[in-house]
Design a protein around this motif. Structure first.
Motif, PDB file in Angstrom:
ATOM      1  N   GLN A 191      53.539  70.604  29.028  1.00 38.80           N
ATOM      2  CA  GLN A 191      52.885  69.679  28.112  1.00 38.80           C
ATOM      3  C   GLN A 191      53.555  68.315  28.100  1.00 38.80           C
ATOM      4  O   GLN A 191      54.720  68.170  28.460  1.00 38.80           O
ATOM      5  N   LEU A 192      52.766  67.324  27.679  1.00 35.98           N
ATOM      6  CA  LEU A 192      53.243  65.981  27.409  1.00 35.98           C
ATOM      7  C   LEU A 192      52.969  65.714  25.933  1.00 35.98           C
ATOM      8  O   LEU A 192      51.867  65.983  25.453  1.00 35.98           O
ATOM      9  N   VAL A 193      53.962  65.198  25.251  1.00 33.36           N
ATOM     10  CA  VAL A 193      53.819  64.924  23.824  1.00 33.36           C
ATOM     11  C   VAL A 193      54.176  63.472  23.544  1.00 33.36           C
ATOM     12  O   VAL A 193      55.332  63.064  23.719  1.00 33.36           O
ATOM     13  N   GLU A 194      53.174  62.709  23.113  1.00 32.64           N
ATOM     14  CA  GLU A 194      53.395  61.310  22.765  1.00 32.64           C
ATOM     15  C   GLU A 194      53.848  61.187  21.309  1.00 32.64           C
ATOM     16  O   GLU A 194      53.464  62.005  20.461  1.00 32.64           O
ATOM     17  N   GLY A 214      58.288  71.821  30.332  1.00 33.63           N
ATOM     18  CA  GLY A 214      57.689  72.810  31.215  1.00 33.63           C
ATOM     19  C   GLY A 214      57.569  72.340  32.659  1.00 33.63           C
ATOM     20  O   GLY A 214      57.161  73.118  33.520  1.00 33.63           O
ATOM     21  N   PHE A 215      57.870  71.082  32.916  1.00 33.23           N
ATOM     22  CA  PHE A 215      57.859  70.541  34.264  1.00 33.23           C
ATOM     23  C   PHE A 215      58.678  69.253  34.238  1.00 33.23           C
ATOM     24  O   PHE A 215      58.991  68.724  33.165  1.00 33.23           O
ATOM     25  N   THR A 216      59.003  68.751  35.412  1.00 32.96           N
ATOM     26  CA  THR A 216      59.729  67.493  35.489  1.00 32.96           C
ATOM     27  C   THR A 216      58.802  66.365  35.926  1.00 32.96           C
ATOM     28  O   THR A 216      57.960  66.541  36.803  1.00 32.96           O
ATOM     29  N   ILE A 217      58.969  65.218  35.286  1.00 31.21           N
ATOM     30  CA  ILE A 217      58.126  64.075  35.638  1.00 31.21           C
ATOM     31  C   ILE A 217      58.663  63.339  36.858  1.00 31.21           C
ATOM     32  O   ILE A 217      58.047  62.386  37.332  1.00 31.21           O
ATOM     33  N   ARG A 218      59.803  63.769  37.371  1.00 27.71           N
ATOM     34  CA  ARG A 218      60.537  63.031  38.403  1.00 27.71           C
ATOM     35  C   ARG A 218      59.691  62.661  39.610  1.00 27.71           C
ATOM     36  O   ARG A 218      59.854  61.606  40.194  1.00 27.71           O
ATOM     37  N   SER A 219      58.771  63.530  40.009  1.00 25.20           N
ATOM     38  CA  SER A 219      58.025  63.302  41.242  1.00 25.20           C
ATOM     39  C   SER A 219      56.647  62.676  41.010  1.00 25.20           C
ATOM     40  O   SER A 219      55.892  62.468  41.960  1.00 25.20           O
ATOM     41  N   TRP A 246      42.943  51.878  31.272  1.00 22.82           N
ATOM     42  CA  TRP A 246      44.264  51.991  31.870  1.00 22.82           C
ATOM     43  C   TRP A 246      45.065  50.753  31.514  1.00 22.82           C
ATOM     44  O   TRP A 246      44.542  49.631  31.570  1.00 22.82           O
ATOM     45  N   ILE A 247      46.359  50.931  31.157  1.00 21.34           N
ATOM     46  CA  ILE A 247      47.154  49.770  30.791  1.00 21.34           C
ATOM     47  C   ILE A 247      48.440  49.613  31.589  1.00 21.34           C
ATOM     48  O   ILE A 247      48.902  48.490  31.802  1.00 21.34           O
ATOM     49  N   SER A 248      49.039  50.727  32.053  1.00 23.31           N
ATOM     50  CA  SER A 248      50.312  50.569  32.747  1.00 23.31           C
ATOM     51  C   SER A 248      50.632  51.801  33.580  1.00 23.31           C
ATOM     52  O   SER A 248      50.223  52.911  33.225  1.00 23.31           O
ATOM     53  N   ALA A 249      51.367  51.592  34.676  1.00 20.83           N
ATOM     54  CA  ALA A 249      51.785  52.695  35.536  1.00 20.83           C
ATOM     55  C   ALA A 249      53.177  52.411  36.083  1.00 20.83           C
ATOM     56  O   ALA A 249      53.569  51.251  36.248  1.00 20.83           O
ATOM     57  N   ILE A 250      53.903  53.489  36.384  1.00 26.07           N
ATOM     58  CA  ILE A 250      55.251  53.357  36.931  1.00 26.07           C
ATOM     59  C   ILE A 250      55.441  54.381  38.036  1.00 26.07           C
ATOM     60  O   ILE A 250      54.973  55.519  37.925  1.00 26.07           O
ATOM     61  N   SER A 251      56.108  53.978  39.105  1.00 21.71           N
ATOM     62  CA  SER A 251      56.320  54.848  40.250  1.00 21.71           C
ATOM     63  C   SER A 251      57.339  55.943  39.919  1.00 21.71           C
ATOM     64  O   SER A 251      58.083  55.835  38.939  1.00 21.71           O
ATOM     65  N   PRO A 252      57.408  56.982  40.742  1.00 19.80           N
ATOM     66  CA  PRO A 252      58.363  58.065  40.487  1.00 19.80           C
ATOM     67  C   PRO A 252      59.809  57.589  40.376  1.00 19.80           C
ATOM     68  O   PRO A 252      60.578  58.119  39.561  1.00 19.80           O
ATOM     69  N   THR A 253      60.180  56.598  41.163  1.00 19.98           N
ATOM     70  CA  THR A 253      61.556  56.094  41.106  1.00 19.98           C
ATOM     71  C   THR A 253      61.756  55.066  39.995  1.00 19.98           C
ATOM     72  O   THR A 253      62.889  54.724  39.674  1.00 19.98           O
ATOM     73  N   LEU A 293      58.833  59.363  29.274  1.00 22.13           N
ATOM     74  CA  LEU A 293      58.217  58.082  29.606  1.00 22.13           C
ATOM     75  C   LEU A 293      58.163  57.248  28.336  1.00 22.13           C
ATOM     76  O   LEU A 293      57.998  57.790  27.239  1.00 22.13           O
ATOM     77  N   TYR A 294      58.307  55.929  28.496  1.00 22.06           N
ATOM     78  CA  TYR A 294      58.267  55.035  27.339  1.00 22.06           C
ATOM     79  C   TYR A 294      57.267  53.903  27.556  1.00 22.06           C
ATOM     80  O   TYR A 294      56.929  53.559  28.670  1.00 22.06           O
ATOM     81  N   LEU A 295      56.830  53.320  26.432  1.00 19.91           N
ATOM     82  CA  LEU A 295      56.044  52.094  26.469  1.00 19.91           C
ATOM     83  C   LEU A 295      56.526  51.212  25.324  1.00 19.91           C
ATOM     84  O   LEU A 295      56.291  51.526  24.153  1.00 19.91           O
ATOM     85  N   GLN A 296      57.220  50.145  25.669  1.00 16.94           N
ATOM     86  CA  GLN A 296      57.645  49.169  24.677  1.00 16.94           C
ATOM     87  C   GLN A 296      56.527  48.161  24.501  1.00 16.94           C
ATOM     88  O   GLN A 296      56.114  47.523  25.466  1.00 16.94           O
ATOM     89  N   MET A 297      56.034  48.035  23.292  1.00 19.21           N
ATOM     90  CA  MET A 297      54.901  47.161  23.005  1.00 19.21           C
ATOM     91  C   MET A 297      55.341  46.061  22.054  1.00 19.21           C
ATOM     92  O   MET A 297      55.756  46.339  20.923  1.00 19.21           O
TER      93      MET A 297
END
Length: 134
Positions: A3-6, A26-31, A47-54, A79-83
């Motif tokens: 799961q992902l929890v915001e 339950g999983f890693t976001i690393r990849s 859609w507002i923002s995306a970030i690569s695995p690295t 994961l974060y989003l500074q607004m």
């Protein structure tokens, strides 16, 4: 359980700031590529923002460029989003999601992606509400 929890949403005045978090379990976001999308009342997904695995590559929609910053912490699997400089038009339910590829396109220097539903992503959260109002 995967799961992902915001979290981190709330009511803020115009010009204010919020920091959203998206904790994975339950999983890693690393990849994964990680995305933030939002949905305002009565409107489709934006859609507002995306970030690569690295974390080296980040892409932002024009509507949030210069105001929002996406980041990730693999140690916290989050994961974060500074607004910053929030506007009333930023009012929406905010979701984080994973993807195995970028999915972001570029045209005339602007980045864009047009998801139609959250199920297009590999994983997605339940969302957190952000309301910008005086």
């Amino acid at each position: 359980q995967v799961q992902l929890v915001e979290s981190g949403g709330g009511l803020v005045q115009p010009g204010g700031s919020l920091r959203l978090s998206c904790a994975a379990s339950g999983f890693t976001i690393r990849s994964y590529w990680m995305h933030w999308v939002r949905q305002a009342p009565g409107k489709g997904l934006e859609w507002i923002s995306a970030i690569s695995p690295t974390g080296v590559l980040t892409y932002d929609a024009d509507s949030v460029k210069g105001r929002f910053t996406i980041s990730r912490d693999h140690g916290k699997n989050t994961l974060y989003l500074q607004m910053n400089s929030l506007k009333p038009e930023d009012t929406a339910q905010y979701y984080c999601a994973t993807a195995t590829t970028s999915r972001v396109n570029v045209r005339s220097g602007s980045y864009y992606y047009s998801p139609t539903r959250l199920s297009e992503y590999r994983h997605w959260g339940q969302g957190t509400q952000v309301t910008v109002s005086s």
